[in-house]
Design a protein around this motif. Structure first.
Motif, PDB file in Angstrom:
ATOM      1  N   VAL A  61      37.888  88.507  38.260  1.00 29.17           N
ATOM      2  CA  VAL A  61      39.144  87.932  37.757  1.00 29.17           C
ATOM      3  C   VAL A  61      39.713  86.949  38.780  1.00 29.17           C
ATOM      4  CG1 VAL A  61      39.691  90.047  36.472  1.00 29.17           C
ATOM      5  CG2 VAL A  61      40.655  89.707  38.751  1.00 29.17           C
ATOM      6  N   LYS A  62      40.595  86.092  38.293  1.00 35.65           N
ATOM      7  CA  LYS A  62      41.243  85.116  39.159  1.00 35.65           C
ATOM      8  C   LYS A  62      42.740  85.181  38.889  1.00 35.65           C
ATOM      9  CE  LYS A  62      40.812  80.235  40.424  1.00 35.65           C
ATOM     10  NZ  LYS A  62      40.215  78.965  39.997  1.00 35.65           N
ATOM     11  N   LEU A  63      43.522  85.355  39.945  1.00 29.87           N
ATOM     12  CA  LEU A  63      44.975  85.400  39.794  1.00 29.87           C
ATOM     13  C   LEU A  63      45.538  83.984  39.755  1.00 29.87           C
ATOM     14  CD1 LEU A  63      45.957  88.242  42.295  1.00 29.87           C
ATOM     15  CD2 LEU A  63      45.312  88.428  39.881  1.00 29.87           C
ATOM     16  N   ALA A  64      46.831  83.887  39.406  1.00 29.58           N
ATOM     17  CA  ALA A  64      47.486  82.577  39.328  1.00 29.58           C
ATOM     18  C   ALA A  64      47.455  81.862  40.671  1.00 29.58           C
ATOM     19  CB  ALA A  64      48.928  82.764  38.855  1.00 29.58           C
ATOM     20  N   ASP A  65      47.508  82.614  41.775  1.00 23.70           N
ATOM     21  CA  ASP A  65      47.490  81.981  43.112  1.00 23.70           C
ATOM     22  C   ASP A  65      46.079  81.601  43.555  1.00 23.70           C
ATOM     23  OD1 ASP A  65      46.292  84.328  43.837  1.00 23.70           O
ATOM     24  OD2 ASP A  65      47.837  84.992  45.230  1.00 23.70           O
ATOM     25  N   GLY A  66      45.098  81.845  42.692  1.00 17.08           N
ATOM     26  CA  GLY A  66      43.738  81.438  43.019  1.00 17.08           C
ATOM     27  C   GLY A  66      42.872  82.528  43.628  1.00 17.08           C
ATOM     28  N   SER A  67      43.465  83.704  43.981  1.00 12.43           N
ATOM     29  CA  SER A  67      42.618  84.754  44.577  1.00 12.43           C
ATOM     30  C   SER A  67      41.693  85.345  43.528  1.00 12.43           C
ATOM     31  CB  SER A  67      43.433  85.893  45.197  1.00 12.43           C
ATOM     32  OG  SER A  67      44.776  85.633  45.227  1.00 12.43           O
ATOM     33  N   VAL A  68      40.470  85.589  43.984  1.00 11.26           N
ATOM     34  CA  VAL A  68      39.432  86.100  43.090  1.00 11.26           C
ATOM     35  C   VAL A  68      39.130  87.550  43.471  1.00 11.26           C
ATOM     36  CG1 VAL A  68      37.000  85.845  42.437  1.00 11.26           C
ATOM     37  CG2 VAL A  68      38.453  83.824  42.672  1.00 11.26           C
ATOM     38  N   GLY A  69      38.977  88.392  42.470  1.00 12.04           N
ATOM     39  CA  GLY A  69      38.636  89.798  42.724  1.00 12.04           C
ATOM     40  C   GLY A  69      37.420  90.213  41.914  1.00 12.04           C
ATOM     41  N   HIS A  70      36.590  91.081  42.527  1.00 17.67           N
ATOM     42  CA  HIS A  70      35.381  91.572  41.860  1.00 17.67           C
ATOM     43  C   HIS A  70      35.449  93.083  41.722  1.00 17.67           C
ATOM     44  CE1 HIS A  70      33.482  87.713  42.714  1.00 17.67           C
ATOM     45  NE2 HIS A  70      33.887  87.847  43.968  1.00 17.67           N
ATOM     46  N   ALA A  71      34.803  93.594  40.721  1.00 18.67           N
ATOM     47  CA  ALA A  71      34.648  95.051  40.614  1.00 18.67           C
ATOM     48  C   ALA A  71      33.403  95.384  39.825  1.00 18.67           C
ATOM     49  CB  ALA A  71      35.860  95.675  39.934  1.00 18.67           C
ATOM     50  N   MET A  72      32.801  96.516  40.189  1.00 12.90           N
ATOM     51  CA  MET A  72      31.649  97.035  39.452  1.00 12.90           C
ATOM     52  C   MET A  72      31.728  98.550  39.514  1.00 12.90           C
ATOM     53  SD  MET A  72      27.561  96.525  40.107  1.00 12.90           S
ATOM     54  CE  MET A  72      27.091  95.019  39.281  1.00 12.90           C
ATOM     55  N   ALA A  73      31.486  99.202  38.395  1.00 14.57           N
ATOM     56  CA  ALA A  73      31.515 100.665  38.386  1.00 14.57           C
ATOM     57  C   ALA A  73      30.511 101.198  37.376  1.00 14.57           C
ATOM     58  CB  ALA A  73      32.906 101.176  38.041  1.00 14.57           C
ATOM     59  N   LEU A  74      29.965 102.378  37.658  1.00 13.59           N
ATOM     60  CA  LEU A  74      29.029 103.023  36.743  1.00 13.59           C
ATOM     61  C   LEU A  74      29.736 103.366  35.442  1.00 13.59           C
ATOM     62  CD1 LEU A  74      26.990 105.552  38.946  1.00 13.59           C
ATOM     63  CD2 LEU A  74      26.309 103.282  38.156  1.00 13.59           C
ATOM     64  N   GLY A  75      29.014 103.275  34.360  1.00 15.56           N
ATOM     65  CA  GLY A  75      29.549 103.646  33.052  1.00 15.56           C
ATOM     66  C   GLY A  75      29.933 102.435  32.232  1.00 15.56           C
ATOM     67  N   ARG A  76      30.360 102.712  31.002  1.00 13.31           N
ATOM     68  CA  ARG A  76      30.827 101.643  30.117  1.00 13.31           C
ATOM     69  C   ARG A  76      32.342 101.706  30.148  1.00 13.31           C
ATOM     70  NH1 ARG A  76      29.238 103.856  25.325  1.00 13.31           N
ATOM     71  NH2 ARG A  76      29.179 105.757  26.572  1.00 13.31           N
ATOM     72  N   VAL A  77      32.930 101.055  31.140  1.00 16.05           N
ATOM     73  CA  VAL A  77      34.356 101.211  31.424  1.00 16.05           C
ATOM     74  C   VAL A  77      35.027  99.855  31.645  1.00 16.05           C
ATOM     75  CG1 VAL A  77      34.410 103.580  32.305  1.00 16.05           C
ATOM     76  CG2 VAL A  77      33.556 101.773  33.784  1.00 16.05           C
ATOM     77  N   PRO A  78      35.111  99.010  30.590  1.00 22.52           N
ATOM     78  CA  PRO A  78      35.638  97.654  30.771  1.00 22.52           C
ATOM     79  C   PRO A  78      37.073  97.613  31.302  1.00 22.52           C
ATOM     80  CG  PRO A  78      35.233  98.155  28.438  1.00 22.52           C
ATOM     81  CD  PRO A  78      34.609  99.246  29.232  1.00 22.52           C
TER      82      PRO A  78
END
Lengths: 138, 373
Positions: A61-78
């Protein structure tokens, strides 16, 4: 990221909701579900081999201020992964990261540690204490 | 000759709705929830994850519900679902030494660091049916025991310190993947283990048993069995490092076999290895027995038994493949059968002509035709 991934979706959802209004963000990728091949090692420490796959969900994801965040997790958990990515993006700011660590991450981590400790103590109760029978030979 | 035949569409539709009806059963009995299956039929879920080769408790529970508890059908459903998902990559090899152990026993050492931890085992139960479970009795939480955590040392590390057990050699390079490359024999041990890990529990159990009964002459010790959760880490290129993405429950078995040595190796213990998804001790032990038996050539042992024959074991251990080929026999073979019927009739006529008299009573229609002739 580890704590966010290990946290169950419900815990993360309620804590995330307690943060108040969700920061505006755009989805750069996902949340999308796919597979990772889980690997082990032959004999525990030897050559790597493929054991089997697991479902996994990832998001960026990207916030309004431009910071980018990543995530990954086991399972089907959008939902869980999208929320984790937003938290990760918020943590790109040093001062905010300290606050989030203390207010958001630490309590989840503590709850995880408590659950682990509980399970360890349950397992410890099944430890065999051997004792030697005295034989009547003397 | 290939003849296309159409028909049976309505019959098939009705069969499927009948299946749905029978699956649901008596409507006055509450429907099973996936949580109930995942929590209370947990070992069935583990088996479906292991042989479906897909770690996802909820999907496995759904598959069990949909398949009416037919686990091989459930495994098939999971395998089919798996093919619809993209592959994101692979995990770092999990560290079973750092496992949050729920059970760990060794048949080799009585007192080993970490101790014998029985965990939630069926062992030492009397295998008497518990009539109380016909109802829903109150079950107290497990007992706990205080004390500082203790490292649960691997058996291989204990024997390894003395140099009496074969060492593991971490290899570089990517292990082969039977999901992405067609199998070619001989396989690497890594690919063999992947195949065994998703192999049918019953098949591996029978083969493992055969090695103990003399078909490959194996007298191993259960060096160690451990069950518990390990953390899974995946390398994320966007970050440049590996992050934990969750935990999975695994069962690991180290079998220890005596080996009298060869020109290349001194007398020492050799190992068979089993690693499977979920709590599945029987399968992990059977896998370790088969792994060791399949290493016969590596140690210069005679290959004399089915369990030592890689092509035999690996080609037949997959229950989805096996069920596909066995069950395809029920598909229409009308034309093939007509051809064979004609052939057998001809052979029978020749046989009877040679014999001078019919060997069995022939059906009246044929008699009539013969009379007419």
């Amino acid at each position: 990221m580890r704590v966010l991934a290990l946290s169950d979706a419900e815990t993360l959802r309620s804590r995330y909701a307690a943060l108040g209004a969700e920061p505006p963000h755009s989805l750069l990728r996902g949340p999308e579900t796919g597979l990772v091949m889980l690997r082990g090692r032959i004999g525990g420490t030897g050559e790597a081999f493929n054991v089997g796959e697991a479902t996994v969900t990832r998001a960026t994801v990207k916030l309004a201020d431009g910071s980018v965040g990543h995530a990954m997790a086991l399972g089907r958990v959008p939902e869980k992964v999208r929320q984790a990515a937003v938290i990760d993006a918020l943590c790109q700011d040093g001062a905010r990261a300290t606050l989030i660590d203390a207010e958001f991450i630490a309590p989840i981590e503590q709850a995880l540690a408590q659950a682990d400790e509980r399970r360890r103590r349950e397992t410890a109760a099944t430890r065999v204490d051997f004792f030697t029978l005295v034989r009547g030979e003397d | 000759m290939y003849v296309a035949v159409k028909g049976g569409e309505a019959a098939i539709d009705n069969a499927h709705s009948l299946l749905a009806d029978r699956r649901r059963g008596d409507r006055s009995v509450p429907s099973l929830t996936l949580d109930q299956i995942a929590e209370q039929l947990a070992l069935g879920v583990d088996r479906v994850m292991s042989e479906g080769s897909l770690y996802d408790r909820r999907l496995a529970a759904l598959a069990i519900k949909q398949s009416r508890g037919d686990l091989i059908e459930a495994i098939f459903l999971v395998r089919a679902y798996r093919t619809t998902l993209p592959r994101f990559g692979h995990s770092e090899p999990v560290d079973t030494g750092a496992m949050a152990v729920e059970r760990r026993i060794s048949a080799c050492y009585k007192d080993l660091p970490g101790g014998q931890l029985l965990g939630p085992t069926f062992d030492y139960t009397h295998r008497l049916l518990d009539a109380e479970l016909e109802g829903d009795p109150e079950i107290p939480a497990g007992a706990t025991r205080d004390g500082p955590p203790e490292a649960v040392t691997r058996i291989a590390d204990i024997l390894g310190a003395e140099g009496l057990i074969e060492e593991d050699f971490p290899a570089t390079g990517q292990p082969g993947d039977i999901n992405q490359t067609p199998m070619e024999f001989p396989l690497s041990r890594a690919m063999r283990l992947q195949s065994l890990s998703r192999g049918d529990e019953g098949f591996l159990l029978a083969l493992g048993y055969s090695t103990q009964r003399g078909y490959a002459r194996s007298h191993p010790f259960a060096g160690e069995i451990r069950i518990g959760e390990v953390e899974v880490e995946v390398f994320l290129p966007e970050l440049g490092f590996a992050v934990a993405v969750g935990r999975v429950k695994l069962t690991e078995c180290q079998m220890v076999n005596q080996f009298k040595g060869s020109a290349k190796a001194p007398p020492q213990f050799t190992r068979g290895y089993g690693l499977v998804f979920g709590q599945s001790e029987r399968k992990a032990m059977a896998m370790a027995l088969c792994d060791r038996a399949l290493r016969a050539q590596e140690f210069g042992e005679d290959v004399v038994a089915p369990a030592q024959d890689e092509e035999f074991v690996v080609s037949h251990c997959d229950n989805v493949q096996a069920t596909g080929f066995v069950e395809h026999l029920k598909l229409p073979h009308y034309v093939d059968f007509q051809a064979e019927l004609g052939l057998v009739r001809t052979m029978r006529a020749e046989y009877e002509a040679g014999l001078g008299a019919p060997a069995v009573e022939t059906p009246p229609t044929i008699e009539i035709r013969e009379a007419a002739e």
